[in-house]
Each structure stands twice: as structure tokens, then as C-alpha cells.
Design a protein around this motif. Structure first.
Motif, PDB file in Angstrom:
ATOM      1  N   ALA A  99     -60.881  55.176 -33.717  1.00 19.38           N
ATOM      2  CA  ALA A  99     -62.302  55.402 -33.473  1.00 19.38           C
ATOM      3  C   ALA A  99     -63.162  54.939 -34.650  1.00 19.38           C
ATOM      4  O   ALA A  99     -64.292  54.482 -34.460  1.00 19.38           O
ATOM      5  CB  ALA A  99     -62.550  56.880 -33.195  1.00 19.38           C
ATOM      6  N   GLN A 100     -62.617  55.009 -35.866  1.00 24.32           N
ATOM      7  CA  GLN A 100     -63.373  54.628 -37.051  1.00 24.32           C
ATOM      8  C   GLN A 100     -63.324  53.129 -37.325  1.00 24.32           C
ATOM      9  O   GLN A 100     -64.131  52.624 -38.099  1.00 24.32           O
ATOM     10  CB  GLN A 100     -62.829  55.380 -38.267  1.00 24.32           C
ATOM     11  N   SER A 101     -62.385  52.433 -36.712  1.00 26.39           N
ATOM     12  CA  SER A 101     -62.217  51.005 -36.993  1.00 26.39           C
ATOM     13  C   SER A 101     -63.293  50.186 -36.270  1.00 26.39           C
ATOM     14  O   SER A 101     -63.708  50.510 -35.159  1.00 26.39           O
ATOM     15  CB  SER A 101     -60.832  50.534 -36.556  1.00 26.39           C
ATOM     16  N   ASN A 102     -63.723  49.121 -36.916  1.00 30.23           N
ATOM     17  CA  ASN A 102     -64.686  48.218 -36.290  1.00 30.23           C
ATOM     18  C   ASN A 102     -64.002  47.051 -35.593  1.00 30.23           C
ATOM     19  O   ASN A 102     -64.659  46.110 -35.154  1.00 30.23           O
ATOM     20  CB  ASN A 102     -65.675  47.687 -37.326  1.00 30.23           C
ATOM     21  N   GLN A 103     -62.663  47.112 -35.497  1.00 35.14           N
ATOM     22  CA  GLN A 103     -61.894  46.080 -34.811  1.00 35.14           C
ATOM     23  C   GLN A 103     -61.050  46.721 -33.721  1.00 35.14           C
ATOM     24  O   GLN A 103     -60.401  47.744 -33.948  1.00 35.14           O
ATOM     25  CB  GLN A 103     -60.979  45.343 -35.796  1.00 35.14           C
ATOM     26  N   SER A 104     -61.053  46.123 -32.558  1.00 29.30           N
ATOM     27  CA  SER A 104     -60.230  46.630 -31.464  1.00 29.30           C
ATOM     28  C   SER A 104     -58.850  45.982 -31.512  1.00 29.30           C
ATOM     29  O   SER A 104     -58.653  44.945 -32.152  1.00 29.30           O
ATOM     30  CB  SER A 104     -60.883  46.341 -30.119  1.00 29.30           C
ATOM     31  N   PHE A 105     -57.898  46.606 -30.837  1.00 33.96           N
ATOM     32  CA  PHE A 105     -56.549  46.065 -30.803  1.00 33.96           C
ATOM     33  C   PHE A 105     -56.532  44.672 -30.194  1.00 33.96           C
ATOM     34  O   PHE A 105     -55.874  43.754 -30.708  1.00 33.96           O
ATOM     35  CB  PHE A 105     -55.643  47.008 -29.999  1.00 33.96           C
ATOM     36  N   GLN A 106     -57.265  44.478 -29.111  1.00 33.95           N
ATOM     37  CA  GLN A 106     -57.293  43.173 -28.461  1.00 33.95           C
ATOM     38  C   GLN A 106     -57.907  42.102 -29.355  1.00 33.95           C
ATOM     39  O   GLN A 106     -57.452  40.952 -29.366  1.00 33.95           O
ATOM     40  CB  GLN A 106     -58.064  43.271 -27.139  1.00 33.95           C
ATOM     41  N   ASP A 107     -58.929  42.471 -30.123  1.00 34.10           N
ATOM     42  CA  ASP A 107     -59.518  41.508 -31.056  1.00 34.10           C
ATOM     43  C   ASP A 107     -58.505  41.093 -32.115  1.00 34.10           C
ATOM     44  O   ASP A 107     -58.425  39.917 -32.496  1.00 34.10           O
ATOM     45  CB  ASP A 107     -60.755  42.108 -31.725  1.00 34.10           C
ATOM     46  N   LEU A 108     -57.730  42.058 -32.590  1.00 30.47           N
ATOM     47  CA  LEU A 108     -56.731  41.753 -33.610  1.00 30.47           C
ATOM     48  C   LEU A 108     -55.608  40.887 -33.044  1.00 30.47           C
ATOM     49  O   LEU A 108     -55.108  39.982 -33.722  1.00 30.47           O
ATOM     50  CB  LEU A 108     -56.158  43.050 -34.174  1.00 30.47           C
ATOM     51  N   VAL A 109     -55.208  41.153 -31.804  1.00 33.29           N
ATOM     52  CA  VAL A 109     -54.167  40.336 -31.167  1.00 33.29           C
ATOM     53  C   VAL A 109     -54.643  38.897 -31.002  1.00 33.29           C
ATOM     54  O   VAL A 109     -53.853  37.946 -31.119  1.00 33.29           O
ATOM     55  CB  VAL A 109     -53.777  40.940 -29.802  1.00 33.29           C
ATOM     56  N   SER A 110     -55.926  38.729 -30.759  1.00 34.12           N
ATOM     57  CA  SER A 110     -56.487  37.384 -30.556  1.00 34.12           C
ATOM     58  C   SER A 110     -56.805  36.680 -31.863  1.00 34.12           C
ATOM     59  O   SER A 110     -57.146  35.492 -31.851  1.00 34.12           O
ATOM     60  CB  SER A 110     -57.768  37.489 -29.714  1.00 34.12           C
ATOM     61  N   SER A 111     -56.698  37.403 -32.981  1.00 31.92           N
ATOM     62  CA  SER A 111     -57.025  36.803 -34.277  1.00 31.92           C
ATOM     63  C   SER A 111     -55.958  35.800 -34.699  1.00 31.92           C
ATOM     64  O   SER A 111     -54.807  35.842 -34.251  1.00 31.92           O
ATOM     65  CB  SER A 111     -57.164  37.891 -35.345  1.00 31.92           C
ATOM     66  N   THR A 112     -56.356  34.911 -35.572  1.00 28.72           N
ATOM     67  CA  THR A 112     -55.435  33.916 -36.128  1.00 28.72           C
ATOM     68  C   THR A 112     -54.782  34.468 -37.389  1.00 28.72           C
ATOM     69  O   THR A 112     -55.461  35.024 -38.261  1.00 28.72           O
ATOM     70  CB  THR A 112     -56.186  32.618 -36.474  1.00 28.72           C
ATOM     71  N   ILE A 113     -53.481  34.334 -37.473  1.00 26.77           N
ATOM     72  CA  ILE A 113     -52.745  34.777 -38.650  1.00 26.77           C
ATOM     73  C   ILE A 113     -51.984  33.585 -39.222  1.00 26.77           C
ATOM     74  O   ILE A 113     -51.827  32.559 -38.547  1.00 26.77           O
ATOM     75  CB  ILE A 113     -51.772  35.926 -38.308  1.00 26.77           C
ATOM     76  N   PRO A 114     -51.492  33.670 -40.459  1.00 32.81           N
ATOM     77  CA  PRO A 114     -50.748  32.553 -41.050  1.00 32.81           C
ATOM     78  C   PRO A 114     -49.549  32.142 -40.191  1.00 32.81           C
ATOM     79  O   PRO A 114     -48.886  32.985 -39.584  1.00 32.81           O
ATOM     80  CB  PRO A 114     -50.293  33.103 -42.399  1.00 32.81           C
ATOM     81  N   GLU A 115     -49.299  30.860 -40.147  1.00 29.41           N
ATOM     82  CA  GLU A 115     -48.206  30.333 -39.323  1.00 29.41           C
ATOM     83  C   GLU A 115     -46.853  30.869 -39.766  1.00 29.41           C
ATOM     84  O   GLU A 115     -45.971  31.118 -38.934  1.00 29.41           O
ATOM     85  CB  GLU A 115     -48.216  28.806 -39.386  1.00 29.41           C
ATOM     86  N   THR A 116     -46.695  31.079 -41.075  1.00 25.57           N
ATOM     87  CA  THR A 116     -45.424  31.612 -41.564  1.00 25.57           C
ATOM     88  C   THR A 116     -45.163  33.015 -41.020  1.00 25.57           C
ATOM     89  O   THR A 116     -44.026  33.357 -40.694  1.00 25.57           O
ATOM     90  CB  THR A 116     -45.425  31.653 -43.099  1.00 25.57           C
ATOM     91  N   ALA A 117     -46.219  33.824 -40.918  1.00 25.45           N
ATOM     92  CA  ALA A 117     -46.066  35.173 -40.371  1.00 25.45           C
ATOM     93  C   ALA A 117     -45.684  35.104 -38.894  1.00 25.45           C
ATOM     94  O   ALA A 117     -44.810  35.858 -38.433  1.00 25.45           O
ATOM     95  CB  ALA A 117     -47.357  35.965 -40.547  1.00 25.45           C
ATOM     96  N   THR A 118     -46.305  34.195 -38.171  1.00 23.96           N
ATOM     97  CA  THR A 118     -45.966  34.033 -36.745  1.00 23.96           C
ATOM     98  C   THR A 118     -44.512  33.637 -36.572  1.00 23.96           C
ATOM     99  O   THR A 118     -43.802  34.167 -35.704  1.00 23.96           O
ATOM    100  CB  THR A 118     -46.880  32.975 -36.108  1.00 23.96           C
ATOM    101  N   GLU A 119     -44.038  32.728 -37.412  1.00 24.80           N
ATOM    102  CA  GLU A 119     -42.648  32.285 -37.319  1.00 24.80           C
ATOM    103  C   GLU A 119     -41.681  33.415 -37.653  1.00 24.80           C
ATOM    104  O   GLU A 119     -40.659  33.585 -36.980  1.00 24.80           O
ATOM    105  CB  GLU A 119     -42.433  31.105 -38.265  1.00 24.80           C
ATOM    106  N   ASP A 120     -42.006  34.192 -38.677  1.00 22.29           N
ATOM    107  CA  ASP A 120     -41.128  35.310 -39.058  1.00 22.29           C
ATOM    108  C   ASP A 120     -41.073  36.355 -37.948  1.00 22.29           C
ATOM    109  O   ASP A 120     -40.005  36.921 -37.676  1.00 22.29           O
ATOM    110  CB  ASP A 120     -41.626  35.948 -40.354  1.00 22.29           C
TER     111      ASP A 120
END
Length: 451
Positions: A99-120
Motif C-alpha cells: 500500500a505504501q509503494s508507488n510501484q505496482s507489481f505489474q509495473d515492476l514485471v514490465s520494467s527493464t532489468i539488466p540482461e545478465t539478471a534475466t539470464e541468471d
């Protein structure tokens, strides 16, 4: 050198066992639970406990504020499987965090993360409980949810990023709740309970490993002497234990019971569990000649005796082991002094909080609940919070009649102290030091294991 947390469970060569599904969803592997195991509760007892827990969950604020010792007692007995996910979320405070976060779970899932993290993350998906019906299919719904939760956390906390130990924690949560709830629950665990465990240098794990090794000298001198003789670093055995919250170590009934206590009482439960296992495995004079070297000792810790991990035996041993937050804090200060004195560059001086305090917030809803006394097993978070709490207490240690208390529990770390209301007054008491188990502060007499 670390224990490989990413390795999948070993297959079991039993066709019938691989085809059946136990009551936890496993079709085989080390976590499989055979039906009719001694110690299982009768159906009638389970229903009675479910009824009691439903009453608690529907009146959570009152139970946390006024009847927490009874709630803790019921967590130690085990939360009913049908209500475990809901109870975990309330215990860790994941809903207020969301409730206190300004980011929703779906927004975070749609965010871009480093390619190395995705591969791991992709490499580790099929390694998490491959014998569980939820994760046995490559690319299945369970693995997709696991991918989303881990991806979202990397986006939420890019500083720490992804670590292998996060995947088993997320997988256990997904077995009990939807992906969105599992993400916020994992975030609460990594923020409030085991903050810093997944940092790049694993500094907090190193410090807690030193504390574990030193506490072992008090709990079981024989086992400590054996480990010191072989110069076995605590990082060799406690890394997987702590980072995975014993999810890849214990039988599944024991894992769930341990997690019930962990959510309720905090990280001291992990230390107690580790010390109990070390004492049971290495505390017998007759068994030490069988494990004369490092390899044999590590094999002993990797293949723990099933009897030592039985849920009833293990939980009783954890509850009765006299290790408190005060002991952890005292030993932490002692280890920091030793590290600084020795100039050990391999262990960084990191601050550590071993206590958890109930913050009093419920989605912005203000409620009058009366005094909140004797939250001893949750306790006050560090001396700074203790001073802050004492400053708000009225004379004679009583609440004013017009005092307003916000009452949902959320464990917080020292870095996230927040004054929630100028009229908030509460009386929180920490667990006092155990007179039968006082840690010595004499640095010259202390012996530690260094990495």
C-alpha cells in the motif's frame, strides 16, 4: 567456496513414488512426504485449529496488540495449511508495504532489468523444486510466476539485483499465494527480516556466519572445537541455510513449521535452527571419529539425520534453545571488535539489526485498540527505536484515553524507522537478557572463525 544452492534435487528411482503427489504437491525428491508419517495431526484437530486461526485472522489487530503471546504460541504449533499464506502476509506486513509503494507489481514485471539478471533467472527457474507439481513443467505457469516475481524484485531493488538464494524463497511463497502477494511477501522478508543477505559481497552473511560459529562454542563446545580444529569456515554450511531459510535443507513439514516461527519471531529462529542441527550432528563424541576431516564433516552436514530434522523434535529444540536477540546483538558487537582489532579485510564492518518491532499502520485506517503491552517476542528494534518508544510513553506507563493506536504489525529495520503518529503511544518491551546465557564481552578471550 559455497554450497551449490542452484543444483536441482536428486531424482528418486521409484516409479510409483514419482507418479504420486503428496499433500504438499511433491511427486518425488528429497522433499517428498509419505502418507501416514508419524506425528500427523488428526483431521478433527486440524479443523479445530483452523477455526481458531480464522477467528484470529478476522480480528488480527486485536490479537497483535493484546494477545500476541497466544498468537506466537499458535505459530509455534504450526499454522494450518489452508490459512498459511494469509497468515504469513499479515505477520510480515507485506500488505502495508504494498500500500505504501508507488510501484505496482505489474509495473515492476514490465520494467527493464539488466540482461545478465534475466539470464541468471532463466538458468535457475527449472532448478527450483523440480519435483513439485507447480514447477515440474518447463515454461509452465509456476515457472512463469517465479520468473515474474524474481524479475519484479530486481526492478524493485536494483542495488542488490538477483541472487540464487532468492529463487527458493520465492518458490516457497508461490506454493501458498498468488504471484503478486508472493512478491510483496518476499520483499518484506528481504527488507525487514534478512536485510543484506543478498548483497553483492554477502557481507551480512559473513558476519552472521561468524556469530553462528561463536555461539556454537556456548551451545556445544565439542562441535565448536571440531570445526575449529578442521578450520571449517561457517560460510561453507550456513550460506545455504540462511539464504534459503532452510528451504533446501529440511524435510518439507519442518520447513513450513520453521517458516511459521520465522515470520512470527524473526531471524533468531534461523540461528537457533542452525545451532540445533550442528549440535545434533557434531555434538556426539562417538560420531566424531567417523568424520575426521573436512570432507566427511561437510558430508555429514549435507546429509543430516532425518530424526534430527523431524518437525516435532526440531521445533521443540529450537523453542527451548536459549538464544535471544540480546545474545545476537552482543555477539555481533564482539565480532565487530575482533574484526576491527585483527584488521580482517575479508569481513566488512556492517551494521546488523536482529530485532523487529510492530509498526502500527493499517492502510491509513486509524483505530482505537487500547494498550499494546508485552510484545516481548517481537521486541523493540535497536536502542534508537527503544529511545524513541520511551520518549512517547506517558507517565506511569499508561496510555492517555484519547491516544490513537494504529495496529497492524510490520517488522521494520533500523534504517526504516518512521514516526507514524504524534499521538501514538505504546509500551513495547524487548526480551530481556537470559541470565543463564550471558555472552562474554572480553575480546581477548573470544575466538572467531575468519574468512
Amino acid at each position: 567456496m559455497f554450497i551449490n544452492m542452484a543444483s536441482p534435487e536428486r531424482p528418486v528411482s521409484n516409479g510409483k513414488r514419482d507418479m504420486e503427489i503428496d499433500k504438499y504437491g511433491f511427486t518425488g525428491g528429497d522433499q517428498y512426504t509419505f502418507p501416514g508419517v508419524p506425528g500427523e495431526l488428526p483431521a478433527e484437530t486440524v479443523r479445530k485449529r483452523e477455526t481458531k486461526w480464522l477467528v484470529m485472522l478476522d480480528n488480527w489487530n486485536i490479537w497483535m496488540a493484546k494477545r500476541f503471546p497466544q498468537l506466537k504460541k499458535r505459530c509455534r504449533k504450526g499454522i494450518p495449511s489452508s490459512l498459511r499464506g494469509r497468515a504469513w502476509q499479515l505477520l510480515c506486513g507485506s500488505r502495508p508495504l504494498e500500500a505504501q509503494s508507488n510501484q505496482s507489481f505489474q509495473d515492476l514485471v514490465s520494467s527493464t532489468i539488466p540482461e545478465t539478471a534475466t539470464e541468471d533467472i532463466e538458468k535457475d527457474l527449472h532448478r527450483q523444486f523440480p519435483f513439485h507439481e507447480m514447477f515440474c513443467q518447463r515454461g509452465g505457469a509456476g515457472q512463469q510466476d517465479l520468473r515474474d516475481v524474481l524479475h519484479a524484485y530486481v526492478a524493485y531493488n536494483p542495488k542488490d539485483g538477483y541472487c540464487q538464494g532468492q529463487a527458493p524463497v520465492a518458490a516457497v511463497l508461490l506454493m501458498h499465494m498468488p504471484a503478486k502477494d508472493a512478491f510483496w511477501c518476499m520483499t518484506a522478508i528481504l527488507t525487514y527480516y534478512i536485510s543484506g543477505y543478498y548483497s553483492q559481497g554477502l557481507e551480512v552473511i559473513q558476519v552472521d556466519g561468524l556469530i553462528m560459529q561463536s555461539l556454537l562454542r556456548k551451545v556445544c563446545p565439542l562441535a565448536h572445537k571440531h570445526m575449529e580444529k578442521l578450520n571449517i569456515s561457517p560460510m561453507l554450511y550456513c550460506t545455504e541455510w540462511f539464504m534459503c531459510i532452510f528451504a533446501r535443507t529440511l524435510p518439507w513439514p519442518s520447513v513450513l513449521r520453521l517458516w511459521d516461527m520465522f515470520f512470527c519471531e524473526g531471524v533468531k529462529v534461523l540461528f537457533r535452527c542452525g545451532l540445533v542441527l550442528l549440535r545434533a550432528s557434531l555434538g556426539n563424541v562417538a560420531s566424531l571419529p567417523i568424520i575426521p576431516d573436512t570432507y566427511e564433516t561437510m558430508e555429514k552436514l549435507r546429509k543430516l539425520d532425518k530424526n534430527d530434522m523431524h518437525p516435532e523434535f526440531l521445533m521443540h529444540a529450537i523453542i527451548t534453545l536459549r538464544i535471544t536477540e540480546n545474545d545476537l546483538e552482543n555477539e555481533h558487537r564482539l565480532q565487530m571488535k575482533i574484526t576491527k582489532k585483527k584488521g580482517n579485510s575479508s569481513v566488512k564492518l556492517v551494521k546488523r539489526v536482529y530485532r523487529y518491532a510492530p509498526t502500527l499502520q493499517h492502510h491509513g485506517i486509524v483505530q482505537k485498540t487500547g494498550a499494546t503491552k508485552h510484545l516481548s517476542s517481537v521486541s523493540v528494534d535497536s536502542s534508537q527505536v527503544a529511545k524513541q518508544t520511551q520518549a512517547t510513553l506517558p507517565q506511569k506507563d499508561k496510555l492517555h484515553n484519547d491516544a490513537v493506536t494504529l495496529t497492524v504489525y510490520r517488522p521494520i529495520s533500523q534504517s526504516s524507522i518512521t514516526t507514524l503518529s504524534s499521538s501514538h503511544t505504546s509500551n513495547q518491551q524487548s526480551e530481556g537478557p537470559n541470565k543463564d546465557f550471558q555472552l562474554k564481552n572480553d575480546v581477548d578471550q573470544a575466538k572467531g572463525t575468519y574468512l
